[in-house]
Scaffold this active site. Structure first.
Site, PDB file in Angstrom:
ATOM      1  N   LYS A 127       4.994  -4.625   2.008  1.00 26.03           N
ATOM      2  CA  LYS A 127       4.365  -3.333   2.307  1.00 26.03           C
ATOM      3  C   LYS A 127       3.317  -3.432   3.439  1.00 26.03           C
ATOM      4  O   LYS A 127       3.693  -3.481   4.597  1.00 26.03           O
ATOM      5  CB  LYS A 127       3.788  -2.710   1.037  1.00 26.03           C
ATOM      6  CG  LYS A 127       4.901  -2.231   0.085  1.00 26.03           C
ATOM      7  CD  LYS A 127       4.453  -1.164  -0.882  1.00 26.03           C
ATOM      8  CE  LYS A 127       5.632  -0.485  -1.554  1.00 26.03           C
ATOM      9  NZ  LYS A 127       5.945  -0.992  -2.882  1.00 26.03           N
ATOM     10  N   PHE A 158       7.300  -2.985 -11.673  1.00 24.90           N
ATOM     11  CA  PHE A 158       8.262  -2.715 -10.601  1.00 24.90           C
ATOM     12  C   PHE A 158       8.254  -3.876  -9.615  1.00 24.90           C
ATOM     13  O   PHE A 158       7.198  -4.277  -9.138  1.00 24.90           O
ATOM     14  CB  PHE A 158       7.935  -1.409  -9.861  1.00 24.90           C
ATOM     15  CG  PHE A 158       8.969  -1.079  -8.819  1.00 24.90           C
ATOM     16  CD1 PHE A 158      10.215  -0.582  -9.191  1.00 24.90           C
ATOM     17  CD2 PHE A 158       8.716  -1.307  -7.468  1.00 24.90           C
ATOM     18  CE1 PHE A 158      11.189  -0.317  -8.231  1.00 24.90           C
ATOM     19  CE2 PHE A 158       9.687  -1.034  -6.507  1.00 24.90           C
ATOM     20  CZ  PHE A 158      10.926  -0.536  -6.890  1.00 24.90           C
ATOM     21  N   ASP A 181       3.084 -10.460  -8.102  1.00 28.49           N
ATOM     22  CA  ASP A 181       3.705  -9.539  -7.155  1.00 28.49           C
ATOM     23  C   ASP A 181       2.583  -8.682  -6.569  1.00 28.49           C
ATOM     24  O   ASP A 181       2.098  -7.750  -7.203  1.00 28.49           O
ATOM     25  CB  ASP A 181       4.752  -8.678  -7.880  1.00 28.49           C
ATOM     26  CG  ASP A 181       5.385  -7.640  -6.960  1.00 28.49           C
ATOM     27  OD1 ASP A 181       4.826  -7.362  -5.883  1.00 28.49           O
ATOM     28  OD2 ASP A 181       6.441  -7.090  -7.333  1.00 28.49           O
TER      29      ASP A 181
HETATM   30  C1  LIG Z   1       7.253  -1.558  -3.313  1.00 23.98           C
HETATM   31  C2  LIG Z   1       7.225  -2.671  -4.280  1.00 23.98           C
HETATM   32  C3  LIG Z   1       8.272  -3.618  -4.340  1.00 23.98           C
HETATM   33  C4  LIG Z   1       9.541  -3.482  -3.539  1.00 23.98           C
HETATM   34  O1  LIG Z   1       9.336  -3.583  -2.167  1.00 23.98           O
HETATM   35  P1  LIG Z   1      10.541  -3.158  -1.192  1.00 23.98           P
HETATM   36  O2  LIG Z   1       9.985  -3.429   0.173  1.00 23.98           O
HETATM   37  O3  LIG Z   1      10.832  -1.724  -1.459  1.00 23.98           O
HETATM   38  O4  LIG Z   1      11.703  -4.001  -1.510  1.00 23.98           O
HETATM   39  C5  LIG Z   1       8.130  -4.683  -5.216  1.00 23.98           C
HETATM   40  N1  LIG Z   1       7.040  -4.819  -5.983  1.00 23.98           N
HETATM   41  C6  LIG Z   1       6.023  -3.937  -5.953  1.00 23.98           C
HETATM   42  C7  LIG Z   1       4.823  -4.161  -6.823  1.00 23.98           C
HETATM   43  C8  LIG Z   1       6.082  -2.821  -5.118  1.00 23.98           C
HETATM   44  O5  LIG Z   1       5.087  -1.932  -5.111  1.00 23.98           O
END
Ligand SMILES: *Cc1c(COP(=O)(O)O)cnc(C)c1O
Length: 404
Positions: free
Chosen positions: A254, A140, A225
């Site tokens: 986050k 994700f 990420d």
């Molecule tokens: C939450 C998340 C995202 C997306 O972040 P947003 O602030 O919602 O755009 C991308 N990568 C990972 C691994 C995430 O947990």
């Protein structure tokens, strides 16, 4: 316009786009790891705003930073720089492999910047053939069209017309599946150093090191990420620091703002130079309010007390969940790392994670899910041990109600 209308869950369905299905409970205030709803019911927060509220609610360091900055200057745009952005960037580079920072407002935007930079780097250094991006099934990376296509769930990217191209997906923890896809035409591999949304999957040592080696062999960039794993979540400032693998580009969001929207993409000077003047940008990226709060969150988390505390608190969760499981036999596995923990439901309870979340809420504890089979916990990194005990005892009551 009158303000005399009921502000309740029903209003959501009236006025909001139907892409979410929020809980019936509407929280109105929080303190530390406790939250109160409109009816003044109290909850223990094991959800942490989905791994965002790394210091709980209304932490004095964050409230102080926000108040102080809010009386100085709120916004300038990138026509000018500002002190909080410069200070936070300096701290990010001083404490990581990186030399340069690009600020965004969210995780997806940070990843969007990382992917665009990787493509630009490949084009300028190696030519237009080198555009393939390898990512992972169940991964994700956010919801912009580029990032959701890189994410490994076609269900999230289908149905919006033609997708950004040259993106392929390998299997997490299967190095052969990466080998089968990678070539000198690979521009970058984007990977979570622990799959969060995808089910709390830790990489094996062999896999994550193998991915780094494959990138090196094929002159591809490795993008971590760390939007969910970063800023102390796994017990280290960033997850890469405990893996013995350093990425070329890292994204963080986050917990970086502890609840204030901010994200960042960090990289080396050599790669960063390809994001030339005018090549990318954001109106709000590096906003002084966001960066002031981010700096306070970063300073507070990046201490041995907090980072070691994560490991100690993680043990309380794992022990507590195992004790619950010894009585009710509902989990096949407790997995994850640090304070990103997944309780995987057994075959008997398959598909019912949401039922556990709802039952837990009714007992006064907020949890998360990761897919239909995993209950996820991503609490504040400084949640008091008493709140962990109280929240787990409420969670146990929920489990008792659901267990047959
Ligand atoms: C939450 C998340 C995202 C997306 O972040 P947003 O602030 O919602 O755009 C991308 N990568 C990972 C691994 C995430 O947990």
């Amino acid at each position: 316009m009158s303000n005399h209308f009921p502000v309740d869950r029903a209003l959501f369905d009236d006025v909001m786009v139907p892409n979410y299905a929020p809980s019936a409970v509407i929280p109105v205030r929080g303190q530390g790891s406790r939250v109160w709803d409109q009816q003044d019911n109290e909850y223990v927060d094991f959800a942490g705003g989905i791994a965002v509220n790394c210091l709980g609610h209304c932490h004095p360091a964050l409230v102080g930073a926000l108040k102080e900055q809010s009386e100085k200057i709120w916004h300038l745009s990138n026509v000018m720089t500002n002190e909080p952005a410069l200070r936070l960037a300096k701290k990010l580079v001083d404490n990581t492999f990186a030399d340069k920072v690009y600020f965004a407002n969210s995780g997806a935007e940070s990843n969007e910047a990382a992917l665009k930079l990787a493509r630009r780097w490949a084009l300028e250094v190696h030519g237009s053939d080198k555009s393939q991006i390898i990512a992972f099934k169940q991964g994700f990376h956010g919801r912009t069209f580029f990032t959701v296509t890189v994410g490994g769930q076609a269900a999230y990217s289908d149905g919006f017309g033609p997708k950004p191209g040259d993106i392929v997906h390998a299997e997490y923890n299967n190095l052969d599946s990466v080998k089968a896809l990678i070539s000198d035409k690979t521009c970058a591999i984007m990977i979570e150093p622990l799959q969060g949304e995808g089910g709390l999957i830790s990489p094996t040592d062999e896999f994550i090191k193998g991915v780094r080696e494959l990138c090196d062999q094929h002159n591809a960039l490795l993008i971590f990420d760390e939007i969910q794993t970063g800023v102390g979540r796994l017990g280290h400032l960033y997850a890469y620091m405990d893996l013995g693998v350093t990425p070329d580009i890292l994204t963080t969001a986050k917990a970086l703002g502890g609840g204030f929207p901010i994200g960042a993409m960090i990289t080396t000077t050599d790669i960063a130079k390809h994001l030339k003047l005018g090549s990318h940008g954001s109106t709000y990226g590096g906003n002084p309010l966001a960066c002031a709060v981010g700096e306070a969150a970063f300073d507070t988390v990046n201490t041995p007390e907090v980072l070691n505390g994560v490991k100690a608190k993680a043990k309380l969760y794992v022990d507590g969940l195992n004790a619950i499981n010894a009585k009710y036999n509902v989990f096949s596995e407790i997995r994850g790392k640090g304070l990103l923990i997944g309780a995987v439901l057994t075959e008997e309870y398959k598909g019912r994670a949401k039922d556990f979340l709802i039952a837990a809420m009714a007992e006064g504890v907020m949890t998360l899910i990761a897919g239909a089979n995993i209950i996820r916990f991503a609490p504040s990194l400084v949640i008091p041990d008493e709140d962990i005990a109280e929240g787990l005892s409420r969670f146990e009551k929920a489990v008792a109600k659901l267990a047959s």
